[in-house]
Design an enzyme around this catalytic site. Structure first.
Site, mmCIF file in Angstrom:
data_model
loop_
_atom_site.group_PDB
_atom_site.id
_atom_site.type_symbol
_atom_site.label_atom_id
_atom_site.label_comp_id
_atom_site.label_asym_id
_atom_site.label_seq_id
_atom_site.Cartn_x
_atom_site.Cartn_y
_atom_site.Cartn_z
ATOM 1 N N CYS A 31 -3.760 2.339 4.081
ATOM 2 C CA CYS A 31 -3.575 1.715 5.396
ATOM 3 C C CYS A 31 -2.156 1.950 5.923
ATOM 4 O O CYS A 31 -1.197 1.406 5.376
ATOM 5 C CB CYS A 31 -3.888 0.224 5.253
ATOM 6 S SG CYS A 31 -3.372 -0.794 6.634
ATOM 7 N N CYS A 34 -0.289 -1.158 7.047
ATOM 8 C CA CYS A 34 0.100 -1.948 5.864
ATOM 9 C C CYS A 34 1.425 -1.433 5.303
ATOM 10 O O CYS A 34 2.280 -2.215 4.875
ATOM 11 C CB CYS A 34 -0.968 -1.854 4.777
ATOM 12 S SG CYS A 34 -2.574 -2.523 5.265
#
Length: 103
Positions: A31, A34
């Site tokens: 991600c 993230c």
């Protein structure tokens, strides 16, 4: 304080039974957002002593992600007394996270 890696095995001890609020970062290796948020969460863990900071890898801990309704990542959940107190989805600025945890 350093970031605690949270799993199904240690969730009760680290989060549910914690004597202080716990900020949990739900994330995944693949991600991009993230990876942008992670260093900010790490900084907060080092700077703030009244809140424990943990991370849950949603790929490895799918049961916890499902239990807390994490549909998008990154998701930050603040637990107080083992209960969800506040949730934030997506990349947010550091000051917004500090406000969320009351720092």
């Amino acid at each position: 304080m350093s970031v605690v890696e949270i799993t199904s095995e240690n969730f009760d001890a680290e989060v549910a039974k914690s004597d202080k609020p716990v900020l949990v970062d739900f994330w995944a290796e693949w991600c991009g957002p993230c990876k942008m948020l992670s260093p900010v969460v790490d900084e907060i863990a080092e700077e703030v002593s009244n809140v424990k900071v943990g991370k849950i890898n949603v790929d490895e801990q799918q049961d916890l992600a499902e239990k807390y309704g994490v549909m998008s990542i990154p998701t930050l959940i603040l637990f107080k007394g083992g209960e969800v107190a506040e949730t934030s989805v997506g990349v947010v600025p550091k000051d917004a996270i500090l406000k969320m945890i009351g720092a």
